[in-house]
Design a protein around this motif. Structure first.
Motif, PDB file in Angstrom:
ATOM      1  N   HIS A  77      -2.581  -0.186  -3.594  1.00 47.71           N
ATOM      2  CA  HIS A  77      -3.010  -0.552  -4.841  1.00 47.71           C
ATOM      3  C   HIS A  77      -4.299  -0.268  -5.452  1.00 47.71           C
ATOM      4  O   HIS A  77      -5.342  -0.127  -4.311  1.00 47.71           O
ATOM      5  CB  HIS A  77      -4.028  -2.186  -5.706  1.00 47.71           C
ATOM      6  CG  HIS A  77      -2.289  -2.925  -5.970  1.00 47.71           C
ATOM      7  ND1 HIS A  77      -2.714  -4.439  -5.905  1.00 47.71           N
ATOM      8  CD2 HIS A  77      -1.336  -2.753  -6.190  1.00 47.71           C
ATOM      9  CE1 HIS A  77      -1.126  -4.770  -6.082  1.00 47.71           C
ATOM     10  NE2 HIS A  77      -0.238  -3.910  -6.509  1.00 47.71           N
ATOM     11  N   HIS A 137       2.423 -10.546  -2.076  1.00 51.28           N
ATOM     12  CA  HIS A 137       1.750  -9.607  -3.001  1.00 51.28           C
ATOM     13  C   HIS A 137       2.054  -8.344  -3.431  1.00 51.28           C
ATOM     14  O   HIS A 137       2.063  -7.655  -4.493  1.00 51.28           O
ATOM     15  CB  HIS A 137      -0.310  -9.562  -2.486  1.00 51.28           C
ATOM     16  CG  HIS A 137      -0.470  -8.816  -3.755  1.00 51.28           C
ATOM     17  ND1 HIS A 137      -1.339  -9.122  -5.032  1.00 51.28           N
ATOM     18  CD2 HIS A 137      -1.379  -7.852  -3.606  1.00 51.28           C
ATOM     19  CE1 HIS A 137      -1.958  -8.493  -5.131  1.00 51.28           C
ATOM     20  NE2 HIS A 137      -2.398  -7.946  -4.866  1.00 51.28           N
ATOM     21  N   ASP A 157      -4.916  -8.537  -0.654  1.00 54.53           N
ATOM     22  CA  ASP A 157      -5.162  -9.540  -1.230  1.00 54.53           C
ATOM     23  C   ASP A 157      -3.855 -10.271  -1.194  1.00 54.53           C
ATOM     24  O   ASP A 157      -2.893 -11.300  -2.244  1.00 54.53           O
ATOM     25  CB  ASP A 157      -4.970  -8.360  -3.058  1.00 54.53           C
ATOM     26  CG  ASP A 157      -6.286  -8.166  -3.663  1.00 54.53           C
ATOM     27  OD1 ASP A 157      -6.867  -7.735  -2.711  1.00 54.53           O
ATOM     28  OD2 ASP A 157      -6.010  -7.257  -4.278  1.00 54.53           O
ATOM     29  N   HIS A 172      -7.244  -0.733  -3.878  1.00 51.88           N
ATOM     30  CA  HIS A 172      -7.939  -0.021  -2.125  1.00 51.88           C
ATOM     31  C   HIS A 172      -7.667   1.525  -1.577  1.00 51.88           C
ATOM     32  O   HIS A 172      -8.588   1.066  -0.826  1.00 51.88           O
ATOM     33  CB  HIS A 172      -7.421  -1.364  -2.373  1.00 51.88           C
ATOM     34  CG  HIS A 172      -7.274  -2.597  -2.553  1.00 51.88           C
ATOM     35  ND1 HIS A 172      -7.657  -3.595  -1.311  1.00 51.88           N
ATOM     36  CD2 HIS A 172      -6.714  -3.601  -3.563  1.00 51.88           C
ATOM     37  CE1 HIS A 172      -8.042  -5.072  -1.927  1.00 51.88           C
ATOM     38  NE2 HIS A 172      -7.453  -4.820  -3.479  1.00 51.88           N
ATOM     39  N   HIS A 208      -3.013  -2.179   0.797  1.00 57.51           N
ATOM     40  CA  HIS A 208      -1.961  -2.002   0.445  1.00 57.51           C
ATOM     41  C   HIS A 208      -1.693  -0.646  -0.914  1.00 57.51           C
ATOM     42  O   HIS A 208      -3.267  -0.670  -1.535  1.00 57.51           O
ATOM     43  CB  HIS A 208      -1.339  -3.046  -0.182  1.00 57.51           C
ATOM     44  CG  HIS A 208      -2.245  -3.861  -1.416  1.00 57.51           C
ATOM     45  ND1 HIS A 208      -3.516  -4.331  -0.468  1.00 57.51           N
ATOM     46  CD2 HIS A 208      -2.568  -4.237  -2.383  1.00 57.51           C
ATOM     47  CE1 HIS A 208      -4.149  -4.837  -1.982  1.00 57.51           C
ATOM     48  NE2 HIS A 208      -3.768  -4.759  -2.677  1.00 57.51           N
TER      49      HIS A 208
HETATM   50 ZN   LIG Z   1      -3.551  -5.630  -4.986  1.00 53.84          ZN
END
Ligand SMILES: [Zn+2]
Length: 307
Positions: free
Chosen positions: A54, A149, A168, A57, A52
């Motif tokens: 974020h 998430h 996550d 990451h 994802h």
């Molecule tokens: Zn995350």
């Protein structure tokens, strides 16, 4: 969330890096060292998969692409967030608007001022080279959509041996947050629960390899635990609204004490308050989606009461 688990997977002819972490010297040095231990160089890596958008990451993936020309693949549903991170979208207006709707008007103002100066703005970002669709096989790995998430979160599944890289979506040591993105879904808890039911049903016996925490033997077991956590929260909030007769999400937050020091809600740090209101509001909205609570618009935001 300091450390991120980065995984190197060899599938047939491909070497794939999953979630290379955030753009920082510490993370890069650790990754350099572990690749050497595996007898690999960055030139050997064919593809970077990111669960994802974020930045803890994604941002190092952007550095590696710039340096070694390794393509990045991310879930299709992360497009809006990544475009927004490039200034092509709406910033956090939708999140701030949600705080207002949940009764936290002052908090929305405070969050708006904070978010314009956040650290995330200084980290590298960009778009994916490939947007992954549900069910795609990419670099020999199966993509299982697991929204919740974030809207475009992907769990990467290896069938031989049976391992699921859950990002996550599913963590071992904590319950991961829901709807953490600039423009969340209308009912993100609903999506999160559907994803958890899916991983509980489809990934029994698959090892759980999360982005934070440790590896555990079974994705399904942990999915069932996290579903139970959400259902407990939903039941508690249903009780709280019934006991109050009618209330806003902010009123529920203010009726409790917070942290181990039993602080009043107003004394808690900004990000913790934003997370708390969001968590309460999203679970209340799930009760609305289930037809168990009614949600009435008012000058002080949504007022919830028994349906
Ligand atoms: Zn995350």
């Amino acid at each position: 969330m300091g450390a991120v688990n980065c995984y190197v997977v060899r599938t047939g002819r491909d070497v794939v890096l999953i979630d290379p972490g955030w753009s920082s010297e510490v993370a890069r040095t650790a990754l350099d060292r572990h690749l050497v231990n595996l007898g690999l160089t960055y030139r050997a890596i064919d593809l970077i998969l990111v669960t994802h958008h974020h930045y803890d990451h994604f941002s190092q993936a952007v550095d590696l692409r710039a340096q070694f020309d390794i393509p990045i693949a991310v879930g299709h549903g992360e497009q809006h967030s990544l475009r927004a991170s490039l200034g092509e979208g709406s910033g956090y207006h939708a999140q701030n608007e949600r705080l207002r709707r949940w009764g936290a008007v002052d908090l929305a103002e405070e969050a708006a001022a904070y978010r314009s100066t956040e650290r995330e703005g200084s980290l590298p970002t960009g778009l994916a080279d490939r947007w992954i669709e549900e069910g795609a096989i990419i670099g020999g790995i199966r993509a299982l959509a697991s929204p919740g998430h974030t809207r475009g979160h992907i769990t990467f599944v290896l069938d031989e041996p049976r391992v699921a890289f859950t990002g996550d979506h599913l963590l071992t040591h904590i319950v991961s947050g829901t709807g953490i993105e600039r423009v969340p879904a209308e009912f993100p808890v609903r999506e999160q629960l559907a994803s958890l039911r899916r991983t509980a049903r489809d990934l029994e016996g698959y090892a759980l390899a999360p982005a934070h925490g440790w590896v555990e033997p079974d994705v399904a077991d942990r999915s069932v635990e996290v579903i139970a956590h959400h259902e407990r929260r939903i039941a508690e909030l249903r009780e709280a609204v019934h006991a109050a007769g009618s209330c806003t999400a902010l009123q529920i937050a203010e009726s409790r004490t917070w942290t181990r020091r039993s602080l009043r809600f107003a004394e808690v740090g900004l990000l913790r308050r934003v997370a708390a209101i969001s968590e309460i509001g999203m679970h209340l909205d799930e009760l609305v989606a289930r037809g168990e609570l009614a949600r009435i618009s008012s000058a002080r935001g949504f007022v919830y009461r028994a349906a």
